[in-house]
Design a protein around this motif. Structure first.
Motif, PDB file in Angstrom:
ATOM      1  N   GLU A 204      55.015  55.129 144.122  1.00  0.00           N
ATOM      2  CA  GLU A 204      55.530  56.390 144.638  1.00  0.00           C
ATOM      3  C   GLU A 204      55.080  56.606 146.078  1.00  0.00           C
ATOM      4  OE1 GLU A 204      54.713  59.792 142.238  1.00  0.00           O
ATOM      5  OE2 GLU A 204      55.394  58.850 140.385  1.00  0.00           O
ATOM      6  N   PHE A 205      55.892  57.359 146.789  1.00  0.00           N
ATOM      7  CA  PHE A 205      55.596  57.712 148.177  1.00  0.00           C
ATOM      8  C   PHE A 205      55.861  59.193 148.384  1.00  0.00           C
ATOM      9  CE2 PHE A 205      56.503  53.267 148.130  1.00  0.00           C
ATOM     10  CZ  PHE A 205      55.684  52.704 149.090  1.00  0.00           C
ATOM     11  N   GLN A 237      63.685  52.741 149.900  1.00  0.00           N
ATOM     12  CA  GLN A 237      64.726  52.910 148.891  1.00  0.00           C
ATOM     13  C   GLN A 237      65.309  51.574 148.441  1.00  0.00           C
ATOM     14  OE1 GLN A 237      67.332  55.720 150.903  1.00  0.00           O
ATOM     15  NE2 GLN A 237      66.610  57.395 149.619  1.00  0.00           N
ATOM     16  N   GLN A 238      65.339  50.621 149.337  1.00  0.00           N
ATOM     17  CA  GLN A 238      65.831  49.294 148.970  1.00  0.00           C
ATOM     18  C   GLN A 238      64.964  48.650 147.900  1.00  0.00           C
ATOM     19  OE1 GLN A 238      66.092  46.979 152.583  1.00  0.00           O
ATOM     20  NE2 GLN A 238      67.429  48.475 153.591  1.00  0.00           N
ATOM     21  N   MET A 239      63.687  49.092 147.827  1.00  0.00           N
ATOM     22  CA  MET A 239      62.772  48.567 146.808  1.00  0.00           C
ATOM     23  C   MET A 239      62.762  49.424 145.554  1.00  0.00           C
ATOM     24  SD  MET A 239      59.508  47.240 149.047  1.00  0.00           S
ATOM     25  CE  MET A 239      59.400  48.556 150.243  1.00  0.00           C
ATOM     26  N   LYS A 240      63.699  50.388 145.465  1.00  0.00           N
ATOM     27  CA  LYS A 240      63.842  51.257 144.284  1.00  0.00           C
ATOM     28  C   LYS A 240      62.583  52.084 144.031  1.00  0.00           C
ATOM     29  CE  LYS A 240      67.772  49.140 143.553  1.00  0.00           C
ATOM     30  NZ  LYS A 240      69.056  49.792 143.929  1.00  0.00           N
ATOM     31  N   LYS A 241      62.003  52.630 145.093  1.00  0.00           N
ATOM     32  CA  LYS A 241      60.784  53.408 144.961  1.00  0.00           C
ATOM     33  C   LYS A 241      61.088  54.893 144.733  1.00  0.00           C
ATOM     34  CE  LYS A 241      58.130  49.901 145.497  1.00  0.00           C
ATOM     35  NZ  LYS A 241      57.344  49.406 144.339  1.00  0.00           N
ATOM     36  N   PRO A 273      69.038  58.583 143.610  1.00  0.00           N
ATOM     37  CA  PRO A 273      68.513  59.499 142.587  1.00  0.00           C
ATOM     38  C   PRO A 273      66.993  59.533 142.505  1.00  0.00           C
ATOM     39  CG  PRO A 273      69.452  57.527 141.583  1.00  0.00           C
ATOM     40  CD  PRO A 273      69.816  57.478 143.031  1.00  0.00           C
ATOM     41  N   ASP A 274      66.317  58.528 143.061  1.00  0.00           N
ATOM     42  CA  ASP A 274      64.850  58.496 143.011  1.00  0.00           C
ATOM     43  C   ASP A 274      64.207  59.159 144.226  1.00  0.00           C
ATOM     44  OD1 ASP A 274      64.775  57.119 140.576  1.00  0.00           O
ATOM     45  OD2 ASP A 274      64.995  55.185 141.573  1.00  0.00           O
ATOM     46  N   THR A 275      65.014  59.746 145.085  1.00  0.00           N
ATOM     47  CA  THR A 275      64.494  60.434 146.269  1.00  0.00           C
ATOM     48  C   THR A 275      64.760  61.922 146.137  1.00  0.00           C
ATOM     49  OG1 THR A 275      64.850  58.501 147.684  1.00  0.00           O
ATOM     50  CG2 THR A 275      64.625  60.636 148.781  1.00  0.00           C
ATOM     51  N   LYS A 276      63.705  62.719 146.244  1.00  0.00           N
ATOM     52  CA  LYS A 276      63.807  64.169 146.118  1.00  0.00           C
ATOM     53  C   LYS A 276      63.348  64.828 147.411  1.00  0.00           C
ATOM     54  CE  LYS A 276      64.975  63.613 141.808  1.00  0.00           C
ATOM     55  NZ  LYS A 276      66.411  63.728 141.424  1.00  0.00           N
ATOM     56  N   LEU A 277      63.955  65.954 147.722  1.00  0.00           N
ATOM     57  CA  LEU A 277      63.599  66.719 148.910  1.00  0.00           C
ATOM     58  C   LEU A 277      62.931  68.012 148.481  1.00  0.00           C
ATOM     59  CD1 LEU A 277      63.769  67.149 151.997  1.00  0.00           C
ATOM     60  CD2 LEU A 277      66.054  68.117 151.648  1.00  0.00           C
ATOM     61  N   LYS A 278      61.761  68.265 149.029  1.00  0.00           N
ATOM     62  CA  LYS A 278      60.965  69.425 148.652  1.00  0.00           C
ATOM     63  C   LYS A 278      60.666  70.265 149.896  1.00  0.00           C
ATOM     64  CE  LYS A 278      56.293  70.423 146.902  1.00  0.00           C
ATOM     65  NZ  LYS A 278      55.072  69.810 146.325  1.00  0.00           N
ATOM     66  N   PHE A 279      61.008  71.545 149.837  1.00  0.00           N
ATOM     67  CA  PHE A 279      60.673  72.480 150.915  1.00  0.00           C
ATOM     68  C   PHE A 279      59.481  73.317 150.458  1.00  0.00           C
ATOM     69  CE2 PHE A 279      65.041  71.385 151.761  1.00  0.00           C
ATOM     70  CZ  PHE A 279      65.110  71.334 153.144  1.00  0.00           C
ATOM     71  N   ALA A 280      58.387  73.273 151.198  1.00  0.00           N
ATOM     72  CA  ALA A 280      57.151  73.918 150.763  1.00  0.00           C
ATOM     73  C   ALA A 280      56.699  74.968 151.773  1.00  0.00           C
ATOM     74  CB  ALA A 280      56.041  72.877 150.585  1.00  0.00           C
ATOM     75  N   LEU A 281      56.293  76.117 151.261  1.00  0.00           N
ATOM     76  CA  LEU A 281      55.679  77.126 152.111  1.00  0.00           C
ATOM     77  C   LEU A 281      54.329  76.628 152.617  1.00  0.00           C
ATOM     78  CD1 LEU A 281      56.371  80.299 149.952  1.00  0.00           C
ATOM     79  CD2 LEU A 281      57.375  79.807 152.178  1.00  0.00           C
ATOM     80  N   VAL A 282      53.954  77.036 153.818  1.00  0.00           N
ATOM     81  CA  VAL A 282      52.640  76.671 154.352  1.00  0.00           C
ATOM     82  C   VAL A 282      51.588  77.470 153.599  1.00  0.00           C
ATOM     83  CG1 VAL A 282      51.188  76.553 156.401  1.00  0.00           C
ATOM     84  CG2 VAL A 282      53.668  76.237 156.608  1.00  0.00           C
ATOM     85  N   LYS A 283      50.646  76.774 152.997  1.00  0.00           N
ATOM     86  CA  LYS A 283      49.635  77.420 152.162  1.00  0.00           C
ATOM     87  C   LYS A 283      48.311  77.516 152.900  1.00  0.00           C
ATOM     88  CE  LYS A 283      51.734  75.704 147.894  1.00  0.00           C
ATOM     89  NZ  LYS A 283      52.843  74.996 148.553  1.00  0.00           N
ATOM     90  N   ASP A 284      47.538  78.499 152.510  1.00  0.00           N
ATOM     91  CA  ASP A 284      46.152  78.609 152.952  1.00  0.00           C
ATOM     92  C   ASP A 284      45.294  78.444 151.703  1.00  0.00           C
ATOM     93  OD1 ASP A 284      43.642  79.200 153.846  1.00  0.00           O
ATOM     94  OD2 ASP A 284      44.228  80.957 154.997  1.00  0.00           O
ATOM     95  N   TYR A 285      44.687  77.275 151.561  1.00  0.00           N
ATOM     96  CA  TYR A 285      43.958  76.959 150.334  1.00  0.00           C
ATOM     97  C   TYR A 285      42.679  77.770 150.178  1.00  0.00           C
ATOM     98  CZ  TYR A 285      47.031  72.921 150.003  1.00  0.00           C
ATOM     99  OH  TYR A 285      48.140  72.115 149.913  1.00  0.00           O
ATOM    100  N   TYR A 286      42.240  78.420 151.259  1.00  0.00           N
ATOM    101  CA  TYR A 286      40.923  79.040 151.217  1.00  0.00           C
ATOM    102  C   TYR A 286      40.965  80.563 151.248  1.00  0.00           C
ATOM    103  CZ  TYR A 286      39.984  74.212 152.196  1.00  0.00           C
ATOM    104  OH  TYR A 286      39.977  72.850 152.127  1.00  0.00           O
ATOM    105  N   THR A 287      42.132  81.133 151.020  1.00  0.00           N
ATOM    106  CA  THR A 287      42.222  82.580 150.858  1.00  0.00           C
ATOM    107  C   THR A 287      42.975  82.868 149.569  1.00  0.00           C
ATOM    108  OG1 THR A 287      44.340  82.849 152.005  1.00  0.00           O
ATOM    109  CG2 THR A 287      42.347  82.881 153.361  1.00  0.00           C
ATOM    110  N   ASN A 288      42.887  84.097 149.129  1.00  0.00           N
ATOM    111  CA  ASN A 288      43.518  84.480 147.873  1.00  0.00           C
ATOM    112  C   ASN A 288      45.016  84.699 148.002  1.00  0.00           C
ATOM    113  OD1 ASN A 288      42.074  84.568 145.426  1.00  0.00           O
ATOM    114  ND2 ASN A 288      40.783  86.203 146.212  1.00  0.00           N
ATOM    115  N   GLY A 289      45.532  84.734 149.224  1.00  0.00           N
ATOM    116  CA  GLY A 289      46.926  85.108 149.407  1.00  0.00           C
ATOM    117  C   GLY A 289      47.939  84.084 148.957  1.00  0.00           C
ATOM    118  N   GLY A 290      47.565  82.802 149.010  1.00  0.00           N
ATOM    119  CA  GLY A 290      48.469  81.760 148.566  1.00  0.00           C
ATOM    120  C   GLY A 290      49.293  81.147 149.676  1.00  0.00           C
ATOM    121  N   ILE A 291      49.745  81.942 150.652  1.00  0.00           N
ATOM    122  CA  ILE A 291      50.476  81.396 151.784  1.00  0.00           C
ATOM    123  C   ILE A 291      49.738  81.739 153.072  1.00  0.00           C
ATOM    124  CG2 ILE A 291      52.704  81.478 150.620  1.00  0.00           C
ATOM    125  CD1 ILE A 291      53.395  83.963 152.145  1.00  0.00           C
TER     126      ILE A 291
END
Length: 448
Positions: A204-205, A237-241, A273-291
């Motif tokens: 996986e990548f 993708q040519q290697m079916k990853k 089909p083995d490639t997915k696109l993910k849009f992620a909010l910028v997180k702050d791991y060290y506060t309680n707010g989550g983003i």
């Protein structure tokens, strides 16, 4: 709108349809507005010590029989049994996943990077060599650890695909056995290194791609590289990853989103089909707010979901919310009759002690890298802090008084500990995260 009644979450489908989800059994039932109003009134009368009418008593009994509303004695029994099973009792600790953070150096300088806070600290300026990988594998033979086969290893950074890391990556590919190997990279050097690194050794990548070149220049502070990254993805993708392309949601991306989606479609990478696109909010791991509120606040998120959600859907994606909110959505929209176990701790170290290994020898239990409270050992000194791991593993809702009394206790399990480990603080405290933000509850239907 009242959000909770009789320890049930109230989720509004439309003007006359509400979902009740019990926050202990997680049983769901759809009710009308009239029924909801009657339940709210019954709860209010009981809290004030008033007597119920015969009709109200029958309605409450009906919901008891359906186990949608649990009597106090059943809740007490559930709490008692859960607490008895909650303590961590291990003579040896299982290790099934290791992350090799090869370096904190990077050829990008991303605005949102969670490592920006500490990547220039002297203790993190080193890079892992082959001898470090050997030391980590020797470390696993200490008597603290079970003789378990590794489920997965992650090779990461900083940026993993740098010249100084090539020999180390090749050694990992050849000598470290695991059922799954995953590489995290910004992808710009995949094609440059295709004859020097056996990419086929990875199953996986995860590849960072934050938009077309105008966004990359503004957010990642590097030159035009969109085509190079796309070329690397096409090569894999040519290697079916299995590939996850992660795009961080930024204000710069908003103004270039249509261009980005068109470029992705033209490249054809999302046709695999083995490639997915993910849009992620910028997180702050060290506060309680989550983003990370340096980028946007919670009150911007519902508007983004409404405005841009349809365009993201055209590439089979969506804007992913912090795990706590996404997890709540999973409970609400799970398939019929799918059961969920009670969550009375956020991290279950009975299944595995995750190890994030740093170039200086330090080992962390998670992404926390700037506080002693997150450090669980050092592979160079052959040190393992058993007491620390037991303390982390025994952090349950029953050890935190505020959580013990909270109606959301089995939903959040006390919350993610990362905000509590940014310094050397006490971890036996609640970390409510987004679930502790009134805005989330006020706008729940808009968010999920």
């Amino acid at each position: 709108m009242k959000r909770f009644v009789f320890d049930n979450l109230v989720y509004k489908y439309n003007d006359d349809a509400f979902l009740l989800m019990n926050l202990i059994s997680f049983r769901r039932k759809t009710v009308t507005n009239d029924t909801l109003d009657r339940l709210i009134l019954i709860e209010s009368k009981l809290e004030m010590g008033k007597e119920l009418s015969d009709e109200e008593g029958r309605l409450l009994q009906h919901f008891h029989e359906k186990k949608q509303i649990l009597p106090a004695e059943i809740i007490e029994e559930v709490d008692k049994r859960s607490e008895q099973n909650s303590d961590l009792h291990l003579s040896k600790f299982p290790v099934k996943a290791i992350t090799f953070n090869l370096t904190h150096s990077c050829n990008f300088n991303c605005d949102y990077c969670y490592q920006r806070k500490y990547k220039n600290k002297p203790e993190y300026m080193e890079s892992m060599g082959v001898e470090d990988i050997e030391s980590i594998m020797e470390y696993l033979s200490l008597p603290f650890f079970d003789d378990t086969e590794l489920e997965e290893i992650v090779v990461s950074g900083g940026e993993a695909l740098l010249p100084s890391n090539i020999d180390t990556i090749n050694y990992i590919c050849e000598h470290v056995a695991a059922k799954k190997k995953i590489l995290f990279t910004n992808g710009i050097n995949i094609l440059a290194y295709k004859d020097r690194i056996p990419f086929n050794a990875f199953e996986e990548f995860q590849i960072s791609l934050d938009g077309p070149d105008p966004v990359i220049r503004q957010v990642n502070h590097t030159g035009d590289s969109f085509d190079r990254i796309i070329g690397g993805i096409q090569y894999l993708q040519q290697m079916k990853k299995t590939i996850t392309v992660v795009t961080m949601w930024t204000r710069e991306l908003r103004s270039h989103l249509t261009e980005y989606i068109e470029r992705l479609k033209e490249s054809g990478i999302l046709d695999c089909p083995d490639t997915k696109l993910k849009f992620a909010l910028v997180k702050d791991y060290y506060t309680n707010g989550g983003i990370d509120e340096h980028f946007y606040s919670w009150d911007e998120v519902p508007a983004d979901l409404k405005t841009y959600g349809p365009r993201l859907a055209t590439v089979n994606s969506r804007l992913e919310l912090p795990a706590e909110v996404g997890g709540l959505a999973g409970y609400i929209y799970r398939p019929k009759n799918e059961r969920h176990g009670l969550q009375y701790k956020k991290c279950d170290l009975t299944k595995s002690v995750p190890m994030i290994c740093e170039p200086n020898g330090d080992i962390y239990w998670c992404l926390c890298l700037n506080g002693k409270s997150g450090k669980i050992g050092n592979y160079k000194d052959k040190f393992f802090d058993r007491d620390k791991v037991e303390k982390l593993g025994n952090r349950t809702i029953f050890k935190i008084e505020q959580c013990r009394r909270c109606r959301l206790r089995y939903l959040c399990g006390g919350g993610c500990m990362l905000p509590l480990t940014s310094g050397d603080g006490e971890v036996y405290r609640p970390a409510c995260g987004p679930l502790g933000d009134p805005f989330v509850w006020e706008h729940l239907e808009e968010l999920i």
